[in-house]
Design a protein around this motif. Structure first.
Motif, PDB file in Angstrom:
ATOM      1  N   LEU A  99       0.972  -1.287  -0.020  1.00  0.00           N
ATOM      2  CA  LEU A  99      -0.088   0.061   0.041  1.00  0.00           C
ATOM      3  C   LEU A  99       0.971   1.177  -0.133  1.00  0.00           C
ATOM      4  N   CYS A 100       2.227   1.214   0.495  1.00  0.00           N
ATOM      5  CA  CYS A 100       3.064   2.095   0.600  1.00  0.00           C
ATOM      6  C   CYS A 100       3.970   2.399  -0.737  1.00  0.00           C
ATOM      7  N   THR A 101       3.958   3.635  -1.142  1.00  0.00           N
ATOM      8  CA  THR A 101       4.824   3.954  -2.281  1.00  0.00           C
ATOM      9  C   THR A 101       6.419   3.702  -1.747  1.00  0.00           C
ATOM     10  N   ILE A 102       6.591   4.296  -0.903  1.00  0.00           N
ATOM     11  CA  ILE A 102       8.054   4.057  -0.315  1.00  0.00           C
ATOM     12  C   ILE A 102       8.080   3.478   1.292  1.00  0.00           C
ATOM     13  N   ASN A 103       8.969   2.417   1.446  1.00  0.00           N
ATOM     14  CA  ASN A 103       8.620   1.656   2.616  1.00  0.00           C
ATOM     15  C   ASN A 103      10.124   2.032   3.132  1.00  0.00           C
ATOM     16  N   PHE A 104      10.126   3.054   4.278  1.00  0.00           N
ATOM     17  CA  PHE A 104      11.276   3.478   4.955  1.00  0.00           C
ATOM     18  C   PHE A 104      11.868   2.612   5.921  1.00  0.00           C
ATOM     19  N   ASN A 105      13.280   2.455   5.958  1.00  0.00           N
ATOM     20  CA  ASN A 105      13.850   1.386   6.959  1.00  0.00           C
ATOM     21  C   ASN A 105      14.881   1.914   7.660  1.00  0.00           C
ATOM     22  N   CYS A 106      15.073   1.825   8.674  1.00  0.00           N
ATOM     23  CA  CYS A 106      16.487   2.074   9.331  1.00  0.00           C
ATOM     24  C   CYS A 106      16.747   0.726  10.334  1.00  0.00           C
ATOM     25  N   THR A 107      17.935   0.233  10.570  1.00  0.00           N
ATOM     26  CA  THR A 107      18.225  -1.150  11.239  1.00  0.00           C
ATOM     27  C   THR A 107      18.811  -0.812  12.677  1.00  0.00           C
ATOM     28  N   SER A 108      18.061  -1.732  13.390  1.00  0.00           N
ATOM     29  CA  SER A 108      18.705  -1.713  14.903  1.00  0.00           C
ATOM     30  C   SER A 108      20.162  -1.838  15.027  1.00  0.00           C
ATOM     31  N   LYS A 109      20.529  -0.963  16.304  1.00  0.00           N
ATOM     32  CA  LYS A 109      21.925  -0.873  16.382  1.00  0.00           C
ATOM     33  C   LYS A 109      22.728  -2.186  17.082  1.00  0.00           C
ATOM     34  N   GLN A 110      21.704  -3.049  17.541  1.00  0.00           N
ATOM     35  CA  GLN A 110      22.274  -4.386  17.694  1.00  0.00           C
ATOM     36  C   GLN A 110      22.929  -5.191  16.720  1.00  0.00           C
ATOM     37  N   MET A 111      22.843  -4.640  15.420  1.00  0.00           N
ATOM     38  CA  MET A 111      23.467  -5.239  14.395  1.00  0.00           C
ATOM     39  C   MET A 111      23.975  -4.130  13.575  1.00  0.00           C
ATOM     40  N   LYS A 112      25.411  -3.756  13.535  1.00  0.00           N
ATOM     41  CA  LYS A 112      25.660  -2.642  12.865  1.00  0.00           C
ATOM     42  C   LYS A 112      26.236  -2.873  11.485  1.00  0.00           C
ATOM     43  N   GLY A 113      26.153  -4.469  11.121  1.00  0.00           N
ATOM     44  CA  GLY A 113      26.610  -4.547   9.547  1.00  0.00           C
ATOM     45  C   GLY A 113      25.560  -5.416   8.850  1.00  0.00           C
ATOM     46  N   ALA A 114      24.652  -6.230   9.576  1.00  0.00           N
ATOM     47  CA  ALA A 114      23.616  -7.182   8.936  1.00  0.00           C
ATOM     48  C   ALA A 114      22.533  -6.357   8.528  1.00  0.00           C
ATOM     49  N   VAL A 115      21.869  -6.905   7.913  1.00  0.00           N
ATOM     50  CA  VAL A 115      20.124  -6.264   7.144  1.00  0.00           C
ATOM     51  C   VAL A 115      19.233  -6.759   8.241  1.00  0.00           C
ATOM     52  N   ASN A 116      18.391  -6.102   8.202  1.00  0.00           N
ATOM     53  CA  ASN A 116      17.056  -6.730   9.104  1.00  0.00           C
ATOM     54  C   ASN A 116      16.033  -7.581   7.961  1.00  0.00           C
ATOM     55  N   GLN A 117      15.001  -7.732   8.726  1.00  0.00           N
ATOM     56  CA  GLN A 117      13.862  -8.584   7.989  1.00  0.00           C
ATOM     57  C   GLN A 117      13.231  -7.702   6.882  1.00  0.00           C
TER      58      GLN A 117
END
Length: 570
Positions: free
Chosen positions: A464-482
């Protein structure tokens, strides 16, 4: 349940000063443990369990008696033995406890709980070759506490009759497709694992942990039954769920030579922190964050693998006709927790000293901006003043609470700074009520919505959203999230923050669009809001890569291959 008998024990001595009997008094009743029958009465418990059988059995005396039978047994048996006896008033008179414990490998179990006594017996059994147990019950002990000693006797007798260890000594990884014992819970990822295994036609059995009242002994019993009946090649859990902090399960699996795969999809150090006995050659750790590989190996784990997150492409599928008039339709949306209440909860639970409370925001900011992945190491290197206070915390639970609080506060600060970059675009923010506090001084240009269900809501919400904005938790500084996997899988566009490990999963600029710093986000949002063709091209490329390489089938296939390589025998 029968209550334990309240009694007193009086030693009786012969003319030469040696102990000849013990008189038990219960109220007005009195009886002698040996009585007129004398020593033969106690020695009779050895008739059905002669010492010559002990080469194949582990002897367990249930009740120590006057010590006559145990001493006689030890004259012709030089191996380890166990005594289950929680009657110190009697044992102190006989001196048999010291005699038993002087024998290498022997154990005296005096637990008040029968369950705990059996747990300790299991540990002793596994440490001594896991041979069947042989019970030798002193009947007089049933008069002292029937429910306790009868329960122990019943369990030990059952072990004697069933050649359990022979049944579990089957070869592993003999078939092309392994058999997996799943230690399950309500954790979100296990549902995806089960669904993927079904699609792959991989045989598995569930060992559920859904009942919080499930005792440790009951869990161990169910595990052992599952191993005998299902004959798995390895066990699999998520985030070490089901692995007790004392190491009972780890020791048991090692004795069974049944490998355990534990897939960490949260910071493993914040989980493993609380475990006293972590390392086993039969445990393999899989972490979604490649930055954890070396630190986990330094803990002593021999089998450590990188296993990123993935997605269920049967759940996250493109919508054919997204409803343009839906009330949750948005040009820009963000889904995530504000971390406001999470930080407050850790702060309350930790009861930290003032020096740690006054500085937690600056400590979190420093940790966020550093390359260090571990809060403890960051404190030691960059904040020795706070590190000294950290070391003075009286309990490991408090230190864990502080590390978690700093991690979550770092996430709160970073997430807040990122989300603020979207406010000019009237975003829809889906999350907890903490966002109202976090953005209370901002113009009312954004909409709020309560948290959505991962399983039932997000698959239709993202498109439903044109842009889904994402920012990753600081518990993982190099990995991507779900979301990096879920959003494109359902045919939606994602704008995310740059992660070092992202380039190994997607081609930057073609399959994933990212901002390196929060203030880069507005320009990217403007561009992709105006360019639907560019969005569609990225989404198509990202979804194609996901279907080819990032489903849960791909992840489980890699996990099974790694387990076979680590634990399979030629």
């Amino acid at each position: 349940m029968q209550q334990r008998t309240s009694y007193s024990a009086t030693p009786l001595y012969s003319a030469d000063g040696t102990l000849c009997d013990i008189e038990i008094s219960v109220g007005t009743r009195r009886w002698k443990m040996l009585g007129a029958a004398g020593a033969p009465r106690e020695l009779s418990i050895l008739v059905s369990s002669p010492a010559r059988d002990a080469a194949a059995l582990l002897p367990v005396f249930i009740g120590s008696g006057t010590g006559i039978a145990i001493r006689k047994f030890m004259e012709s048996y030089d191996g380890p033995l166990a005594v289950v006896d929680k009657e110190p008033d009697i044992a102190d008179h006989t001196g048999i406890r010291q005699h038993v414990l002087a024998r290498a490998g022997s154990v005296w179990i005096d637990s008040d709980s029968a369950d705990d006594a059996l747990r300790r017996l299991t540990l002793w059994q596994t440490a001594n070759g896991a041979a069947p147990l042989r019970a030798m019950l002193n009947p007089a002990w049933l008069r002292l506490d029937r429910s306790y000693y009868a329960a122990v006797h019943e369990a030990v007798t059952a072990s004697e009759k069933a050649d359990f260890w022979g049944k579990v000594a089957y070869p592993r990884f003999q078939s092309t497709t392994p058999r997996i014992l799943l230690i399950t819970s309500q954790y979100f990822l296990m549902g995806e694992v089960v669904a993927a295994l079904n699609r792959m036609q991989v045989p598995y059995e569930l060992l559920a942990l859904d009942d919080d009242s499930l005792g440790q002994n009951e869990f161990v019993e169910r595990l052992l039954k599952a191993v005998v009946s299902f004959r798995p090649d390895f066990a699999l859990t998520i985030n070490h769920l089901g692995v007790d902090r004392e190491g009972v399960l780890t020791d048991l699996l090692a004795r069974l030579q049944l490998p355990l795969a534990s897939w960490f999809v949260d910071n493993p150090h914040l989980i493993l922190y609380m475990y006293k006995r972590l390392v086993s050659p039969w445990t393999a750790l899989f972490t979604w964050d490649a930055d954890n590989l070396e630190s986990l190996r330094r803990l002593g784990f021999a089998h450590v693998f990188h296993l990123p997150l993935g997605t269920d492409v049967t759940r996250f599928v493109p919508l054919q006709n997204p409803d343009a008039s839906h009330p949750l339709r948005a040009d820009v949306s963000f889904v995530g927790n504000s971390m406001v209440y999470k930080v407050a909860q850790r702060m309350k639970a930790g009861r930290f000293p003032a020096v740690m409370l006054r500085s937690y925001k600056t400590v979190a900011a420093g940790f966020s901006n550093s390359d260090e992945r571990c809060v403890r190491t960051y404190l030691e290197q960059a904040r020795p003043d706070i590190f000294a206070a950290y070391l003075q915390l009286p309990a490991s639970e408090q230190r864990l609470a502080y590390e978690t609080m700093i991690t979550w506060e770092a996430t709160r600060q970073y997430r807040n700074s990122c989300v603020r970059q979207t406010l000019a675009f009237h975003p829809l923010i889906v999350g907890d009520k903490g966002w109202r506090t976090a953005l209370r001084h901002e113009p009312a240009t954004w909409r709020a919505h309560s948290e959505l269900s991962y399983y039932t809501d997000l698959p239709w919400f993202y498109p439903l959203c044109t842009i889904n904005f994402n920012c990753t938790s600081k518990q993982m500084k190099g990995a991507v999230n779900q979301r990096v996997f879920d959003v494109p899988a359902c045919g939606a566009f994602l704008l995310t923050n740059k992660r070092k490990q992202m380039d190994e999963l997607f081609e930057p600029g073609k399959e994933v669009i990212f901002y390196s710093e929060p203030d880069e986000a507005p320009e990217l949002i403007r561009f992709y809001l105006k360019n639907s063709a560019a969005r569609a091209k990225v989404v198509a490329a990202a979804r194609s890569r996901i279907l080819a390489a990032h489903t849960y089938e791909h992840r489980l296939r890699q996990l099974m291959n790694d387990m076979r390589t680590a634990f399979g025998r030629p």
